[in-house]
Design an enzyme around this catalytic site. Sequence first.
Site, PDB file in Angstrom:
ATOM      1  N   ARG A   2      41.559  45.473  33.300  1.00  0.00           N
ATOM      2  CA  ARG A   2      40.414  44.817  32.652  1.00  0.00           C
ATOM      3  C   ARG A   2      39.229  45.763  32.463  1.00  0.00           C
ATOM      4  NH1 ARG A   2      38.405  39.254  34.757  1.00  0.00           N
ATOM      5  NH2 ARG A   2      38.482  40.298  36.770  1.00  0.00           N
TER       6      ARG A   2
ATOM      7  N   ARG B  92      34.461  46.026  36.143  1.00  0.00           N
ATOM      8  CA  ARG B  92      33.585  45.207  36.982  1.00  0.00           C
ATOM      9  C   ARG B  92      33.590  45.714  38.426  1.00  0.00           C
ATOM     10  NH1 ARG B  92      34.981  39.026  35.698  1.00  0.00           N
ATOM     11  NH2 ARG B  92      35.157  38.967  37.972  1.00  0.00           N
TER      12      ARG B  92
ATOM     13  N   ARG C 275      39.167  37.329  46.657  1.00  0.00           N
ATOM     14  CA  ARG C 275      38.894  36.265  45.676  1.00  0.00           C
ATOM     15  C   ARG C 275      40.108  35.363  45.519  1.00  0.00           C
ATOM     16  NH1 ARG C 275      37.397  40.419  41.384  1.00  0.00           N
ATOM     17  NH2 ARG C 275      37.835  38.863  39.802  1.00  0.00           N
TER      18      ARG C 275
ATOM     19  N   LYS D 142      40.680  32.866  32.273  1.00  0.00           N
ATOM     20  CA  LYS D 142      39.691  31.810  31.979  1.00  0.00           C
ATOM     21  C   LYS D 142      38.719  32.263  30.898  1.00  0.00           C
ATOM     22  CE  LYS D 142      38.240  31.727  36.333  1.00  0.00           C
ATOM     23  NZ  LYS D 142      39.197  32.649  37.006  1.00  0.00           N
TER      24      LYS D 142
HETATM   25  P1  AP5 Z   1      39.977  37.210  32.173  1.00  0.00           P
HETATM   26  O1  AP5 Z   1      39.947  36.332  30.986  1.00  0.00           O
HETATM   27  O2  AP5 Z   1      38.861  38.149  32.416  1.00  0.00           O
HETATM   28  O3  AP5 Z   1      40.279  36.331  33.505  1.00  0.00           O
HETATM   29  P2  AP5 Z   1      39.349  35.330  34.307  1.00  0.00           P
HETATM   30  O4  AP5 Z   1      40.206  34.184  34.722  1.00  0.00           O
HETATM   31  O5  AP5 Z   1      38.107  35.048  33.572  1.00  0.00           O
HETATM   32  O6  AP5 Z   1      39.098  36.219  35.603  1.00  0.00           O
HETATM   33  P3  AP5 Z   1      37.786  36.494  36.450  1.00  0.00           P
HETATM   34  O7  AP5 Z   1      38.113  37.672  37.333  1.00  0.00           O
HETATM   35  O8  AP5 Z   1      36.600  36.577  35.584  1.00  0.00           O
HETATM   36  O9  AP5 Z   1      37.713  35.236  37.345  1.00  0.00           O
HETATM   37  P4  AP5 Z   1      36.992  35.117  38.693  1.00  0.00           P
HETATM   38  O10 AP5 Z   1      37.064  33.676  38.954  1.00  0.00           O
HETATM   39  O11 AP5 Z   1      37.537  35.985  39.766  1.00  0.00           O
HETATM   40  O12 AP5 Z   1      35.546  35.749  38.421  1.00  0.00           O
HETATM   41  P5  AP5 Z   1      34.193  35.089  37.943  1.00  0.00           P
HETATM   42  O13 AP5 Z   1      33.552  36.056  37.007  1.00  0.00           O
HETATM   43  O14 AP5 Z   1      34.395  33.710  37.509  1.00  0.00           O
HETATM   44  O15 AP5 Z   1      41.357  38.055  32.116  1.00  0.00           O
HETATM   45  C1  AP5 Z   1      41.658  39.036  33.091  1.00  0.00           C
HETATM   46  C2  AP5 Z   1      42.322  40.257  32.429  1.00  0.00           C
HETATM   47  O16 AP5 Z   1      43.610  39.885  31.949  1.00  0.00           O
HETATM   48  C3  AP5 Z   1      41.573  40.801  31.193  1.00  0.00           C
HETATM   49  O17 AP5 Z   1      41.740  42.187  31.125  1.00  0.00           O
HETATM   50  C4  AP5 Z   1      42.273  40.114  29.999  1.00  0.00           C
HETATM   51  O18 AP5 Z   1      42.179  40.905  28.826  1.00  0.00           O
HETATM   52  C5  AP5 Z   1      43.700  40.001  30.524  1.00  0.00           C
HETATM   53  N1  AP5 Z   1      44.426  38.807  30.084  1.00  0.00           N
HETATM   54  C6  AP5 Z   1      43.926  37.562  29.870  1.00  0.00           C
HETATM   55  N2  AP5 Z   1      44.917  36.706  29.533  1.00  0.00           N
HETATM   56  C7  AP5 Z   1      46.067  37.435  29.561  1.00  0.00           C
HETATM   57  C8  AP5 Z   1      47.440  37.118  29.305  1.00  0.00           C
HETATM   58  N3  AP5 Z   1      47.826  35.877  29.007  1.00  0.00           N
HETATM   59  N4  AP5 Z   1      48.345  38.103  29.420  1.00  0.00           N
HETATM   60  C9  AP5 Z   1      47.977  39.367  29.760  1.00  0.00           C
HETATM   61  N5  AP5 Z   1      46.703  39.738  30.004  1.00  0.00           N
HETATM   62  C10 AP5 Z   1      45.752  38.773  29.911  1.00  0.00           C
HETATM   63  O19 AP5 Z   1      33.361  35.074  39.301  1.00  0.00           O
HETATM   64  C11 AP5 Z   1      32.918  36.250  39.911  1.00  0.00           C
HETATM   65  C12 AP5 Z   1      32.202  35.950  41.216  1.00  0.00           C
HETATM   66  O20 AP5 Z   1      31.040  35.143  40.971  1.00  0.00           O
HETATM   67  C13 AP5 Z   1      32.987  35.158  42.267  1.00  0.00           C
HETATM   68  O21 AP5 Z   1      33.832  35.992  43.025  1.00  0.00           O
HETATM   69  C14 AP5 Z   1      31.849  34.551  43.092  1.00  0.00           C
HETATM   70  O22 AP5 Z   1      31.288  35.510  43.944  1.00  0.00           O
HETATM   71  C15 AP5 Z   1      30.836  34.200  42.021  1.00  0.00           C
HETATM   72  N6  AP5 Z   1      30.993  32.831  41.484  1.00  0.00           N
HETATM   73  C16 AP5 Z   1      31.377  32.501  40.212  1.00  0.00           C
HETATM   74  N7  AP5 Z   1      31.430  31.178  40.055  1.00  0.00           N
HETATM   75  C17 AP5 Z   1      31.057  30.636  41.243  1.00  0.00           C
HETATM   76  C18 AP5 Z   1      30.936  29.295  41.718  1.00  0.00           C
HETATM   77  N8  AP5 Z   1      31.202  28.237  40.936  1.00  0.00           N
HETATM   78  N9  AP5 Z   1      30.534  29.097  42.997  1.00  0.00           N
HETATM   79  C19 AP5 Z   1      30.248  30.144  43.805  1.00  0.00           C
HETATM   80  N10 AP5 Z   1      30.367  31.457  43.423  1.00  0.00           N
HETATM   81  C20 AP5 Z   1      30.766  31.687  42.161  1.00  0.00           C
HETATM   82 MG    MG Z   2      36.067  35.570  33.854  1.00  0.00          MG
END
Ligand code: AP5
Ligand code: MG
Length: 217
Positions: free
Chosen positions: A127, A162, A173, A14
Site C-alpha cells: 500500500r 503509512r 491492528r 474499506k
Molecule cells: P485499503 O482500501 O487501504 O484497506 P482498508 O480496509 O481501508 O485498510 P486500513 O488499513 O485503512 O484499515 P484500518 O482499519 O487498519 O485503518 P484506519 O485508517 O481505518 O486497501 C489496502 C491495500 O490493499 C491497498 O494498497 C489497496 O490498493 C489494496 N487492495 C484493496 N482492495 C484490494 C483487493 N480486492 N485485492 C487486492 N488488493 C486490494 O485506522 C487507522 C487507525 O486509526 C486505527 O488503527 C486506530 O488507531 C484509529 N482509528 C480509526 N478508526 C477508529 C475508531 N472508530 N475508533 C478508535 N480508533 C480508530
Molecule cells: Mg482505510
Amino acid sequence: MRGIIFIAPPAAGKGTQSDLICDKYGFEHISTGELLRDASEEDNLEALYIKEKIDSGELVDDELIIELIDKKLHNLKTNGFILDGFPRNLVQAKMLNEMIKNFNLKQLYVFNIDVEFSVVMQRFTGRITCPDCGNVYNKLIDELKPKKDNYCNDCDVMLETRADDNEETFTKRFELYADETEPLISYYMEKGVLHRINGNLDTMQIFNQIVNILEGE
Ligand code: AP5
Ligand code: MG
C-alpha cells in the site's frame, strides 16, 4: 438517506471500496482513519495522543471518535454516507444507533468484508497513499498502481507508506479487530442488516457484490 458501514479487518479494502461506491452513488466518505491522521498533524496535545495511538495500532478513545462522527453526520450534504472505520466496538455501535435515530435513514447496510489474514497481510505491504487526498494505491498489484510511478493520479503528490503499515503494528491492528470489532458481526446480524462479502477477490469483484446488494438484487 442511505448509510453504509464496514466491518472488515485492516487492509481489507474499506477505503478502496468506499471510493468506488462514492464515485457511483455520490455518497459522502467518512473515514475515521483519515480524520484522525489529519488531526494528528495539528500542533496540540490531542494530536500527539492520536499519533501515538495510531502508530501503536491501538484504538483512540471512544468519546473523541464519536464527537468527530457526530460533527460529520450533522453536516452531511449528500443523500448517503459511508462510515469507513466506525464503529469499531460495541460502545461505538450503540452510540451510532442513537445518532442515526435523528436521521431520516431509509436503510443501513453493514458490509462484512470477510478476508483471510494472509491476504490482508499481503495487501498492506504494497500500500502507498496520498498524504494530501488519502487516495490509496498498491505498488504490487498492476490494476491498483498509480498511473505515474509513486505519484497520486489526482494530486500529482508523491505517495507515502503509512506510519502504521509495518508488520508489528499491522498484526496488533488485526488482533484488535478480532477482539473488539468482529463481535459486531453478530450484533448487526441480529438487527437483520448484515451482508457478508467475499473479500478474498479482486477489487471489482468485491465492488460488484456490494453494488448488487445496494441495487437490491
Ligand atoms: P485499503 O482500501 O487501504 O484497506 P482498508 O480496509 O481501508 O485498510 P486500513 O488499513 O485503512 O484499515 P484500518 O482499519 O487498519 O485503518 P484506519 O485508517 O481505518 O486497501 C489496502 C491495500 O490493499 C491497498 O494498497 C489497496 O490498493 C489494496 N487492495 C484493496 N482492495 C484490494 C483487493 N480486492 N485485492 C487486492 N488488493 C486490494 O485506522 C487507522 C487507525 O486509526 C486505527 O488503527 C486506530 O488507531 C484509529 N482509528 C480509526 N478508526 C477508529 C475508531 N472508530 N475508533 C478508535 N480508533 C480508530
Ligand atoms: Mg482505510
